[in-house]
Motif scaffolding. Sequence first.
Motif, mmCIF file in Angstrom:
data_model
loop_
_atom_site.group_PDB
_atom_site.id
_atom_site.type_symbol
_atom_site.label_atom_id
_atom_site.label_comp_id
_atom_site.label_asym_id
_atom_site.label_seq_id
_atom_site.Cartn_x
_atom_site.Cartn_y
_atom_site.Cartn_z
ATOM 1 N N ASP A 1 1.035 -1.131 0.033
ATOM 2 C CA ASP A 1 -0.137 -0.073 -0.010
ATOM 3 C C ASP A 1 1.008 1.334 -0.011
ATOM 4 O OD1 ASP A 1 -2.239 1.491 -0.027
ATOM 5 O OD2 ASP A 1 -2.351 1.509 2.142
ATOM 6 N N LEU A 2 1.884 1.233 -0.998
ATOM 7 C CA LEU A 2 2.861 2.259 -1.006
ATOM 8 C C LEU A 2 1.918 3.404 -1.936
ATOM 9 C CD1 LEU A 2 6.034 0.488 -1.169
ATOM 10 C CD2 LEU A 2 5.028 1.597 1.079
ATOM 11 N N ARG A 3 2.025 4.940 -1.183
ATOM 12 C CA ARG A 3 1.519 5.710 -2.066
ATOM 13 C C ARG A 3 2.292 6.549 -2.729
ATOM 14 N NH1 ARG A 3 1.787 10.544 0.808
ATOM 15 N NH2 ARG A 3 2.405 10.252 2.965
ATOM 16 N N PRO A 4 2.199 7.432 -3.736
ATOM 17 C CA PRO A 4 3.020 8.247 -4.209
ATOM 18 C C PRO A 4 3.280 9.346 -3.520
ATOM 19 C CG PRO A 4 1.314 7.916 -5.719
ATOM 20 C CD PRO A 4 0.692 7.205 -4.550
ATOM 21 N N LEU A 5 4.697 9.975 -3.475
ATOM 22 C CA LEU A 5 4.812 10.906 -2.425
ATOM 23 C C LEU A 5 5.251 12.173 -3.408
ATOM 24 C CD1 LEU A 5 7.580 9.041 -0.034
ATOM 25 C CD2 LEU A 5 5.173 9.484 0.046
ATOM 26 N N ASP A 6 4.363 13.251 -3.283
ATOM 27 C CA ASP A 6 4.410 14.308 -4.093
ATOM 28 C C ASP A 6 5.419 15.353 -3.567
ATOM 29 O OD1 ASP A 6 4.054 16.353 -5.722
ATOM 30 O OD2 ASP A 6 1.651 16.282 -6.170
ATOM 31 N N ILE A 7 6.513 15.498 -4.032
ATOM 32 C CA ILE A 7 7.772 16.359 -3.415
ATOM 33 C C ILE A 7 7.421 17.840 -3.796
ATOM 34 C CG2 ILE A 7 10.186 16.860 -3.931
ATOM 35 C CD1 ILE A 7 10.603 13.841 -4.383
ATOM 36 N N LEU B 1 7.970 10.727 -5.916
ATOM 37 C CA LEU B 1 8.718 9.617 -5.716
ATOM 38 C C LEU B 1 7.606 8.712 -5.204
ATOM 39 C CD1 LEU B 1 11.218 8.177 -4.575
ATOM 40 C CD2 LEU B 1 10.720 9.230 -2.388
ATOM 41 N N LEU B 2 7.854 7.497 -6.013
ATOM 42 C CA LEU B 2 6.958 6.162 -5.851
ATOM 43 C C LEU B 2 7.847 5.071 -5.174
ATOM 44 C CD1 LEU B 2 4.182 5.170 -6.318
ATOM 45 C CD2 LEU B 2 4.864 4.102 -8.517
ATOM 46 N N PRO B 3 7.627 4.894 -4.004
ATOM 47 C CA PRO B 3 8.399 3.843 -3.312
ATOM 48 C C PRO B 3 7.956 2.334 -3.804
ATOM 49 C CG PRO B 3 7.532 5.427 -1.794
ATOM 50 C CD PRO B 3 6.800 5.550 -3.017
ATOM 51 N N GLY B 4 8.955 1.566 -4.158
ATOM 52 C CA GLY B 4 8.660 -0.010 -4.258
ATOM 53 C C GLY B 4 8.107 -0.222 -5.613
ATOM 54 N N ALA B 5 8.185 0.364 -6.401
ATOM 55 C CA ALA B 5 7.621 -0.013 -7.664
ATOM 56 C C ALA B 5 8.046 0.751 -9.036
ATOM 57 C CB ALA B 5 6.025 0.243 -7.725
ATOM 58 N N ASP B 6 7.996 0.273 -10.047
ATOM 59 C CA ASP B 6 8.235 0.886 -11.377
ATOM 60 C C ASP B 6 6.853 1.813 -11.755
ATOM 61 O OD1 ASP B 6 8.921 1.781 -14.025
ATOM 62 O OD2 ASP B 6 9.750 -0.092 -14.776
#
Length: 645
Positions: free
Chosen positions: A2-8, A193-198
């Motif tokens: 359940d990793l969400r996009p992190l909008d820098i 930044l999107l953790p854990g995925a392409d």
Amino acid sequence: TDLRPLDILSEVVPAGGLARGMRVFQVQGVRGFQLSASRPRALGFPASRLFIHCDRFPEEFSIIVTLRALSGPAKRNEYIFTLMVEESPSVLVGLRYAPDKLHFLFWSQERAGGWQTRVTFPNVSLSDNQWHTLILAVSGQSFSLTVDCSVPKDVVVETPFPASLSVRRANFYLGSRRRRKGVFTGLLRQLVLLPGADATPRICRTMNFKVATLSVPAVLQDVPAKPVSNEVLKYPYETDMKVTLGSRPRCTKQQKAQFWFNASRRGLYLCNGSAWVSMLEVKHRLDYVEEYQNLVTNSETMGVEVFTIPKVGLFAAMANRITPPGSAIYRWTDGKFVHYQNIPTYQAQSWKYFTIGKKIFLAVANFEQNERGQEFSVIYKWSRRKAKFITYQRITTHSARDWEAFVIEGEAFLAVVNHREGNNHNIDSVIYRWNPRTGLFETNQTIPTSGAYDWEFFTIGPYSFLAVANTFNGTSTKIYSHIYIWLSGSFQLFQSILTFGAADWEVFHIGDRVFLAVANSHSYDSGMPAPSNFYAINSSIYELNITAQMFVKFQDLLTYSALDWEFFSVGDDSFLVVANSFDGFTFSVNSIIYRWQGYEGFVAAHHLPTVGCRDWEAFHTAEGSYLFYSSAKEPLSKVLKLKTT
């Protein structure tokens, strides 16, 4: 999972407003932030705002960026973002771009003190005033970059991205590395930044790949939020622009971020602090070609070189056949070429203009001996005091046909094509290196050539190439011309291509594709039956195949003793014009402009009547775009104007 996009990018934008040092601009229907170089620290925030439950940077992740880089004079490096520890100059994680390259930086702390690793993606062209979406996927030692959902560029490095990179006391900085140098000068729309995925499968689902989004700040979204009451919008897009009308104004640091509207070209330009950069303009298309100037020359003209001397003007140097009076230089005055200077030459074949530092040079390739029986070509230097070219250095040559000037790793070189010595066509051509201590060119390398006509220097990424057009080996014109690559301080053979009396190579780029066109002049072999026409022969266009690491044939075009190719652009359209000189019966032959038609290749678009056409030069002035052709069979050359719609 359940990793969400992190909008820098959204973290920098305060609720209900804009951060200091940020402005919103809309270009090509898409909004983005322009960042100020004066307050780089203001565009930062603690990493703990993104990494709430863990102070470690993810081991596997994707970074998604949508940006529009300016096409003006680019700085050496511009940073898209950095992650830096307080009071430390080191970059923990960062993304920056240079002309035609993208660099991903990260800090490895596995050894005492740590060290920085740079992963470079070459041949990434972003500085074209267009929106682009980049997806950088990182996993261990593997790094993959996808630009506009095209074929990914994969890089594997020795040092993996760290499995446990601490972000304690670290800050994200938008568009900089916490200082004014290297600030991003374009527009930034998305930084996620999107953790854990392409992220590629999630992004590359829309038709408009260049502005595909995962998450963008609300102020940049297509439909702006409605005001709570009757108040005006808080984000003044176009209303914040200062636009100057009239003739071209100055563009200095004082005018930076100001706009100029050019009514004659119907274009809007932005001052980046040193030059006006096109933001929006009507794209011209070539409609037809008209005769503009008939230039009576000293004698038949074997070649023409058009060049600009800064703060002086536009010039054309004609390589004239007969001595005296030699060759002439013309200056563009009141919209025409006017005679400026005569220079003694001996059946001149071509001129080459080049600079070394502030020095300005013009080299002539002489084909015949002088009155004293001496055979040399001459380098002339521009005298600012006399406002003339004066003799600088004489170099012994053998029926010289062409000069080529180029720079490799900061060093200046000059290569001459020696056509023949007496009746021997199989001789050495020479590459000279500039000696800054003596201020002279000195022999650096010799390369065997066969009746050579032309050198063509070009670069692809970090590699430098030199192609020679071999014409005749004494018995046949069906011989190999060669492409050389610069390795370990000298040119070494890269590829050989069969040509037929090759007279010219022309390298050009269309998008990310690299092409090399050869002008084949005639087919002759003393040991073979004579063809029905020596001069009606295909000239060929080759395209670089990155996978095969060689040029492969792309297209054949029927030409008539072709002696030159010239590539030029009008608006978004690309063209090639060929110098057809003789069809086996007459020198009055049409030379042809071919238009790039994508999948169809180059298609004939305009047929231009020429007489013994030897050379084409394309040039531009404030009044428009032109083609200049020289005739090797009559003392008359022509300037043609490209009429656009």
